[in-house]
Design an enzyme around this catalytic site. Structure first.
Site, short mmCIF file in Angstrom:
data_model
loop_
_atom_site.label_atom_id
_atom_site.label_comp_id
_atom_site.label_asym_id
_atom_site.label_seq_id
_atom_site.Cartn_x
_atom_site.Cartn_y
_atom_site.Cartn_z
N LEU A 68 0.89 -1.03 0.03
CA LEU A 68 0.01 0.12 -0.09
C LEU A 68 0.92 1.10 0.17
O LEU A 68 0.27 2.06 -0.69
CB LEU A 68 -0.91 0.10 1.15
CG LEU A 68 -2.06 -0.90 1.21
CD1 LEU A 68 -2.34 -1.45 2.69
CD2 LEU A 68 -2.99 -0.69 0.42
N LYS A 93 15.83 -1.47 -1.83
CA LYS A 93 14.50 -1.68 -2.35
C LYS A 93 13.89 -0.24 -2.67
O LYS A 93 12.92 0.00 -3.53
CB LYS A 93 13.60 -2.25 -1.12
CG LYS A 93 13.97 -3.63 -1.20
CD LYS A 93 13.14 -4.52 -0.34
CE LYS A 93 13.52 -5.71 0.30
NZ LYS A 93 12.52 -6.21 1.47
N ASP A 132 14.38 2.64 9.52
CA ASP A 132 14.20 1.15 10.26
C ASP A 132 13.31 1.47 11.17
O ASP A 132 13.92 2.01 12.21
CB ASP A 132 15.60 0.56 10.46
CG ASP A 132 15.40 -0.78 10.93
OD1 ASP A 132 14.19 -1.32 11.22
OD2 ASP A 132 16.39 -1.37 11.02
N ASN A 159 2.62 4.62 7.33
CA ASN A 159 2.22 3.20 6.75
C ASN A 159 3.03 2.02 7.10
O ASN A 159 2.34 0.63 7.09
CB ASN A 159 2.10 3.33 5.12
CG ASN A 159 2.03 2.20 4.44
OD1 ASN A 159 0.87 1.61 4.48
ND2 ASN A 159 3.08 1.33 3.71
N TYR A 246 -1.64 -8.91 16.02
CA TYR A 246 -1.75 -7.86 15.09
C TYR A 246 -3.00 -7.04 15.38
O TYR A 246 -3.02 -5.80 15.33
CB TYR A 246 -2.14 -8.49 13.53
CG TYR A 246 -2.17 -7.27 12.40
CD1 TYR A 246 -1.04 -6.63 12.04
CD2 TYR A 246 -3.58 -7.28 11.84
CE1 TYR A 246 -1.10 -5.59 11.07
CE2 TYR A 246 -3.33 -6.25 11.06
CZ TYR A 246 -2.47 -5.61 10.47
OH TYR A 246 -2.69 -4.73 9.57
N LYS A 250 -2.98 -2.90 16.25
CA LYS A 250 -3.61 -1.95 15.56
C LYS A 250 -4.69 -1.03 16.61
O LYS A 250 -4.83 -0.01 16.57
CB LYS A 250 -4.37 -2.36 14.36
CG LYS A 250 -3.50 -2.61 13.43
CD LYS A 250 -2.56 -1.54 12.73
CE LYS A 250 -1.76 -2.02 11.76
NZ LYS A 250 -0.98 -0.89 11.21
N1 LIG Z 1 -3.32 -5.13 3.57
C1 LIG Z 1 -4.24 -5.09 4.37
O1 LIG Z 1 -5.02 -5.70 4.32
C2 LIG Z 1 -4.14 -4.16 5.52
C3 LIG Z 1 -5.32 -3.68 5.96
C4 LIG Z 1 -5.31 -2.78 7.02
C5 LIG Z 1 -4.20 -2.08 7.56
N2 LIG Z 1 -3.07 -2.30 6.85
C6 LIG Z 1 -1.85 -1.66 7.03
O2 LIG Z 1 -1.40 -1.26 6.00
C7 LIG Z 1 0.35 -1.02 6.19
C8 LIG Z 1 0.92 -1.38 4.96
O3 LIG Z 1 0.63 -2.63 4.63
P1 LIG Z 1 0.81 -3.52 3.43
O4 LIG Z 1 -0.45 -4.38 3.41
O5 LIG Z 1 0.98 -2.80 2.50
O6 LIG Z 1 2.02 -4.52 3.99
P2 LIG Z 1 3.44 -4.97 3.02
O7 LIG Z 1 3.12 -4.88 1.66
O8 LIG Z 1 3.99 -5.89 3.84
O9 LIG Z 1 4.06 -3.48 3.28
C9 LIG Z 1 4.77 -3.08 4.70
C10 LIG Z 1 5.66 -1.97 4.34
O10 LIG Z 1 6.23 -1.74 5.80
C11 LIG Z 1 7.51 -1.75 5.89
N3 LIG Z 1 8.18 -2.31 7.22
C12 LIG Z 1 7.95 -3.43 7.84
N4 LIG Z 1 8.44 -3.52 8.85
C13 LIG Z 1 9.64 -2.27 8.77
C14 LIG Z 1 10.36 -1.92 9.59
N5 LIG Z 1 11.10 -2.61 10.47
N6 LIG Z 1 11.06 -0.65 9.40
C15 LIG Z 1 10.63 -0.05 8.38
N7 LIG Z 1 9.60 -0.55 7.41
C16 LIG Z 1 9.16 -1.61 7.68
C17 LIG Z 1 7.74 -2.99 4.61
O11 LIG Z 1 9.20 -3.08 4.19
P3 LIG Z 1 9.83 -4.33 3.86
O12 LIG Z 1 9.45 -4.40 2.41
O13 LIG Z 1 11.34 -3.80 3.94
O14 LIG Z 1 9.60 -5.12 4.98
C18 LIG Z 1 6.94 -2.59 3.77
O15 LIG Z 1 7.26 -1.52 3.03
C19 LIG Z 1 0.55 -1.66 7.22
O16 LIG Z 1 0.59 -0.75 8.57
C20 LIG Z 1 -0.60 -2.49 7.57
O17 LIG Z 1 -0.95 -2.92 8.81
C21 LIG Z 1 -2.93 -3.27 5.82
#
Ligand SMILES: NC(=O)c1ccc[n+]([C@@H]2O[C@H](COP(=O)([O-])OP(=O)(O)OC[C@H]3O[C@@H](n4cnc5c(N)ncnc54)[C@H](OP(=O)(O)O)[C@@H]3O)[C@@H](O)[C@H]2O)c1
Length: 373
Positions: A68, A93, A132, A159, A246, A250
């Site tokens: 996202l 990346k 990080d 995010n 998780y 949140k």
């Molecule tokens: N997908 C859903 O259904 C959903 C629903 C509600 C809320 N959300 C929220 O939306 C946000 C984005 O999630 P997503 O679904 O897009 O997941 P995603 O594809 O796994 O992306 C997560 C991002 O966070 C980064 N990240 C994780 N740990 C980190 C750290 N220690 N330091 C810096 N960056 C870090 C990841 O970097 P790396 O690639 O380097 O790991 C990646 O860029 C999250 O907060 C998630 O909880 C998602």
């Protein structure tokens, strides 16, 4: 509900309408802006694409290399942001993400870019910065660099987040990873940004990316009465319930946000708009920790039939940043503004939120000096 909803086509008409209407943002949205989930296709309206323009604005997106965050950064650039800052833990990346954005942009129809881009496409830039979220020094350095180099942000989309599948390894500060990244480090980043006045007062927007599913958490009496919920959920459980952990992370994030927004409105002159969004259940890499055949099959089924596309989820991240005062302290999802509703059994929302904010501040002060808002 905001007034623009009046003008949105509804139901099947909305799907037909959006199927043929191009957008100026992500490449695949030229084809269609409707939801791909069969359930959403039939039951929901497609989400709005961005009604706003970021011309002249500086936009930060954390966790912008994938999922996202990447789509939100792409949209921000497509909406003509002057400067998009990708906060990423892996700079390589991040650079790849930047290249993907730059390669995508020429696909925006010229007629659209001419009318809304501020004169010169090359006046836009993208920066990749190391962030990080498991390391407080990295967060401090990131904010210091931002404050020194970039001037105040117009938009900060917090995010970056994780959905851990195992309890261990703990962070170097002794916290379970979901609590560390989704709650403590995100809270620290927000406090440091506010303290450094790194977001424009009044018109700037600080956005937390949360999840409405936090409402499904049911705390036991024992958990509710514990001195610190953070400590409770940081203990090793007999069987680690990844999904609950998780959602709890949140819940704590939303509670922190709610209290922060209330305090900022009451105490801080010229606070930015502080808001939270939920993108819905979306395709992304969030479930990457779940490996194996069964996980792959489930993911394929969910991706095909249930989940919103990443691009569509990211619309919510972007439309959530419209600088309207009424968004402060509220929760934006499915194109509507909601009051923050915590799970029924946590008691008084504001009291619970204030308690969590104090717990969070105590937890991060153990390891670093945090300005108290
Ligand atoms: N997908 C859903 O259904 C959903 C629903 C509600 C809320 N959300 C929220 O939306 C946000 C984005 O999630 P997503 O679904 O897009 O997941 P995603 O594809 O796994 O992306 C997560 C991002 O966070 C980064 N990240 C994780 N740990 C980190 C750290 N220690 N330091 C810096 N960056 C870090 C990841 O970097 P790396 O690639 O380097 O790991 C990646 O860029 C999250 O907060 C998630 O909880 C998602």
């Amino acid at each position: 509900m905001l007034s623009f909803n009046k003008f949105r086509p509804q139901g099947v008409v909305a799907n037909l309408f959006n199927q043929t209407r191009p957008t100026l943002i992500a490449p695949d949205t030229f084809i269609s802006t409707r939801s791909y989930s069969i359930f959403q296709k039939t039951l929901d309206d497609p989400l709005r694409t961005s009604p706003t323009c970021f011309a002249g604005k500086t936009v930060l997106v954390t966790g912008a290399n994938t999922g996202l965050g990447f789509e939100a950064a792409l949209k921000s650039f497509g909406l003509h942001a002057k400067h998009v800052i990708l906060g990423v833990r892996d700079v390589e990346k991040g650079e790849q993400a930047k290249q993907r954005i730059l390669q995508t942009m020429p696909q925006i129809p010229l007629s659209l870019s001419e009318t809304t881009r501020d004169g010169n496409p090359t006046s836009q830039r993208i920066s990749v910065r190391k962030l990080d979220m498991s390391d407080y020094d990295s967060i401090h350095n990131f904010v210091n660099e931002l404050a020194a180099k970039d001037g105040p942000l117009d938009v900060a989309i917090l995010n970056a987040g994780v959905f851990g599948v195992k309890y261990e390894p703990l962070s170097k500060y002794g916290w379970e990873n979901d609590l560390q990244v989704n709650v403590l480090s995100t809270a620290l980043l927000s406090l440091l940004l506010l303290h450094a006045k790194a977001i424009k007062p009044k018109t700037g927007v600080l956005e937390f990316v949360a999840s409405r599913r936090m409402r499904t958490v049911r705390l036991t009496e024992e958990e509710k009465n514990a001195p610190s919920l953070l400590e409770v959920f940081n203990r090793k459980q007999e069987k680690f319930d990844a999904s609950r952990q998780y959602q709890v992370s949140k819940l704590l994030l939303v509670a922190f946000y709610k209290s922060l927004a209330t305090r900022s409105a009451n105490l801080v002159q010229g606070s930015p708009i502080i808001t939270a969004v939920c993108p819905g259940f979306c395709q992304s890499n969030l479930s990457r920790g779940h490996q194996g055949f069964a996980a792959d099959v489930l993911r394929a089924v969910l991706n095909t039939f249930v989940l919103r596309r990443t691009e569509e989820g990211a619309r919510t991240l972007v439309t959530g940043t419209i600088p309207e005062e009424e968004r402060h302290g509220r929760f934006w999802y499915d194109d509507e503004l909601h009051d923050v509703m915590l799970p029924d059994n946590v008691g008084d929302t504001q009291q619970f939120a204030n308690k969590i904010l104090q717990d969070v501040i105590t937890a991060i002060q153990c390891d670093t000096s945090v300005p108290v808002v």
